[in-house]
Write a protein that holds these residues in place. Structure first.
Motif, PDB file in Angstrom:
ATOM      1  N   TRP A   1       0.860  -1.186   0.000  1.00  0.00           N
ATOM      2  CA  TRP A   1       0.000   0.000   0.000  1.00  0.00           C
ATOM      3  C   TRP A   1       0.895   1.233   0.000  1.00  0.00           C
ATOM      4  O   TRP A   1       1.748   1.384   0.882  1.00  0.00           O
ATOM      5  CB  TRP A   1      -0.892   0.012   1.245  1.00  0.00           C
ATOM      6  CG  TRP A   1      -1.774  -1.196   1.361  1.00  0.00           C
ATOM      7  CD1 TRP A   1      -1.601  -2.263   2.194  1.00  0.00           C
ATOM      8  CD2 TRP A   1      -2.964  -1.460   0.626  1.00  0.00           C
ATOM      9  NE1 TRP A   1      -2.613  -3.175   2.016  1.00  0.00           N
ATOM     10  CE2 TRP A   1      -3.469  -2.714   1.051  1.00  0.00           C
ATOM     11  CE3 TRP A   1      -3.664  -0.758  -0.367  1.00  0.00           C
ATOM     12  CZ2 TRP A   1      -4.622  -3.274   0.540  1.00  0.00           C
ATOM     13  CZ3 TRP A   1      -4.818  -1.321  -0.879  1.00  0.00           C
ATOM     14  CH2 TRP A   1      -5.292  -2.563  -0.428  1.00  0.00           C
TER      15      TRP A   1
ATOM     16  N   SER B   1      -3.469   3.572  -1.645  1.00  0.00           N
ATOM     17  CA  SER B   1      -3.816   3.413  -0.225  1.00  0.00           C
ATOM     18  C   SER B   1      -4.992   4.258   0.245  1.00  0.00           C
ATOM     19  O   SER B   1      -5.509   4.040   1.340  1.00  0.00           O
ATOM     20  CB  SER B   1      -2.606   3.781   0.638  1.00  0.00           C
ATOM     21  OG  SER B   1      -2.368   5.178   0.574  1.00  0.00           O
TER      22      SER B   1
ATOM     23  N   HIS C   1      -3.828  -0.124   5.967  1.00  0.00           N
ATOM     24  CA  HIS C   1      -4.766  -1.203   5.642  1.00  0.00           C
ATOM     25  C   HIS C   1      -4.437  -2.438   6.468  1.00  0.00           C
ATOM     26  O   HIS C   1      -3.300  -2.588   6.940  1.00  0.00           O
ATOM     27  CB  HIS C   1      -4.679  -1.538   4.153  1.00  0.00           C
ATOM     28  CG  HIS C   1      -5.209  -0.454   3.266  1.00  0.00           C
ATOM     29  ND1 HIS C   1      -6.473  -0.475   2.734  1.00  0.00           N
ATOM     30  CD2 HIS C   1      -4.641   0.706   2.843  1.00  0.00           C
ATOM     31  CE1 HIS C   1      -6.668   0.608   2.001  1.00  0.00           C
ATOM     32  NE2 HIS C   1      -5.564   1.353   2.060  1.00  0.00           N
TER      33      HIS C   1
ATOM     34  N   ASN D   1       2.523   0.403   3.454  1.00  0.00           N
ATOM     35  CA  ASN D   1       1.645   0.346   4.636  1.00  0.00           C
ATOM     36  C   ASN D   1       2.205   1.203   5.762  1.00  0.00           C
ATOM     37  O   ASN D   1       1.671   2.269   6.040  1.00  0.00           O
ATOM     38  CB  ASN D   1       1.354  -1.082   5.080  1.00  0.00           C
ATOM     39  CG  ASN D   1      -0.079  -1.257   5.535  1.00  0.00           C
ATOM     40  OD1 ASN D   1      -0.861  -0.317   5.571  1.00  0.00           O
ATOM     41  ND2 ASN D   1      -0.451  -2.482   5.881  1.00  0.00           N
TER      42      ASN D   1
ATOM     43  N   PHE E   1       2.066   4.027   3.532  1.00  0.00           N
ATOM     44  CA  PHE E   1       0.885   4.271   2.700  1.00  0.00           C
ATOM     45  C   PHE E   1       0.952   5.611   1.973  1.00  0.00           C
ATOM     46  O   PHE E   1       0.265   5.817   0.972  1.00  0.00           O
ATOM     47  CB  PHE E   1      -0.392   4.199   3.552  1.00  0.00           C
ATOM     48  CG  PHE E   1      -0.486   5.299   4.580  1.00  0.00           C
ATOM     49  CD1 PHE E   1      -1.049   6.523   4.265  1.00  0.00           C
ATOM     50  CD2 PHE E   1      -0.007   5.099   5.864  1.00  0.00           C
ATOM     51  CE1 PHE E   1      -1.139   7.535   5.208  1.00  0.00           C
ATOM     52  CE2 PHE E   1      -0.086   6.107   6.820  1.00  0.00           C
ATOM     53  CZ  PHE E   1      -0.649   7.326   6.496  1.00  0.00           C
TER      54      PHE E   1
END
Length: 379
Positions: free
Chosen positions: A299, A304, A309, A327, A347
């Motif tokens: 992500w 994102s 997530h 992320n 992200f």
């Protein structure tokens, strides 16, 4: 005067294992069914019989060449084996005998489910275990139909190592009953429980300073809550990575976790983190962790929607580790002057920041919604 070549055509021999057969008697003396059946399938056997003048055998082969697989195998076996079956019928007794001899496998029984079911239900466990040791599909089938208690240690080890048994508690139970000490040691280290929360670790082999375990996922909010009793994250979600944690906060978490579990976790060194992110000794030299396409594994700013997530929603890398690109950034142990490194991107990162080679430095007291962490421990 024109020269006439009157030489007889050169005859070829029929391969039988590592032998070459010139007659049917040779085939019986050196009988190897796999070689015989391969020769039958590719037509070599038929050409050879025609060459040596065995028209009677050739006609009998022609009679069953269009029949189903089991009929072909039973009748071919009877034509050339020094110890033929009592009949050419496809029945449970004949099939069982040929399975015991290794001439028929479980895949050959797909068109005869009743025979397959009956053989598995009535064969002795010694035979079943012997067949399963060389046939993973049969092992899966047998496990689905009967208790693991009737399987030997080798087959139980295969069930666990091939992830046919995915429930960790069941795997531990089986490994204990079958004295699979190597698996017990690995499972004891690869899964850590805190109440109802599980931390899964992946074994990373081949690292220059020795094998180690690393978190399958970044530490989640549920894991942080179970240890610390709070959740500092900006983007709430039990399975989302914990964020808004400083390097110092991570050390506090690890201290509490080690106290509760009796283990010795810490933050990864940069070189450990990168080795694992690249896929360890299984590496395919991807740009990102598990792929050359970041969308497949991470992500980042493009996909994102400006938030974290749940972990494990993208593809893992070669070692089965998730979310090492994107992320959240992940704190590492190494110190560079007054700062510590963070790896992997987040992200909100552009693609270049999510490569396995990129790193940035942050002060240990820094915390924001883009930074989380992952655990390691000794193997």
């Amino acid at each position: 005067m024109r020269f006439q070549n009157k030489a007889k055509p050169i005859k070829f021999c029929l391969p039988m294992g590592d032998k070459e057969c010139r007659s049917v008697e040779d085939v019986k003396n050196n009988f190897a069914f796999d070689s015989l059946y391969d020769s039958f399938k590719n037509g070599t056997l038929q050409k050879w019989l025609k060459q040596i003048g065995e028209s009677s055998l050739l006609n009998r082969i022609d009679d069953f060449s269009s029949q189903d697989l089991l009929t072909k195998k039973v009748r071919l076996y009877n034509l050339f084996s020094p110890e033929p079956l009592s009949s050419d019928e496809v029945n449970e007794d004949n099939v069982l005998q040929l399975m015991t001899k290794g001439c028929i496998n479980i895949g050959d029984l797909s068109e005869t489910p009743e025979i397959k079911k009956s053989i598995i239900e009535n064969a002795n466990y010694e035979n079943i275990n012997s067949w399963c040791e060389s046939d993973l599909e049969l092992l899966k089938y047998v496990y689905s139909k009967m208790s693991y208690g009737n399987l030997n240690a080798q087959n139980c080890r295969t069930l666990i190592n091939n992830k046919i048994i995915t429930n960790e508690d069941l795997a531990m139970k089986i490994a204990t009953k079958k004295n699979l000490n190597d698996i017990l040691e690995r499972l004891n280290k690869s899964t850590v429980r805190i109440g109802n929360v599980v931390i899964e670790m992946i074994l990373v082999k081949g690292y220059q300073a020795g094998d180690f375990y690393i978190g399958k996922y970044p530490v989640t909010q549920a894991q942080w809550q179970a240890v610390m009793g709070n959740n500092p994250s900006n983007f709430k979600g039990e399975d989302n990575p914990v964020e808004n944690v400083s390097w110092n906060d991570c050390l506090d978490f690890i201290k509490q976790l080690n106290s509760k579990t009796g283990r010795k976790f810490w933050l990864p060194r940069e070189s450990q983190w990168e080795y694992a992110a690249r896929g360890g000794n299984q590496s395919n030299n991807y740009k990102y962790s598990g792929s050359n396409r970041l969308d497949e594994v991470g992500w980042y700013d493009t996909n994102s929607k400006s938030m974290t997530h749940p972990v494990g929603r993208k593809y893992p890398n070669e070692l089965g580790i998730y979310d090492m690109s994107g992320n959240v950034w992940e704190w590492c142990e190494d110190r560079d002057g007054p700062t510590h490194s963070i790896r992997g991107g987040s992200f909100s990162s552009i693609v270049n920041y999510c490569t396995v080679s990129y790193c940035e430095n942050e002060f240990p007291g820094t915390w924001n919604p883009r930074i989380g962490f992952r655990l390691v421990m000794d193997a």
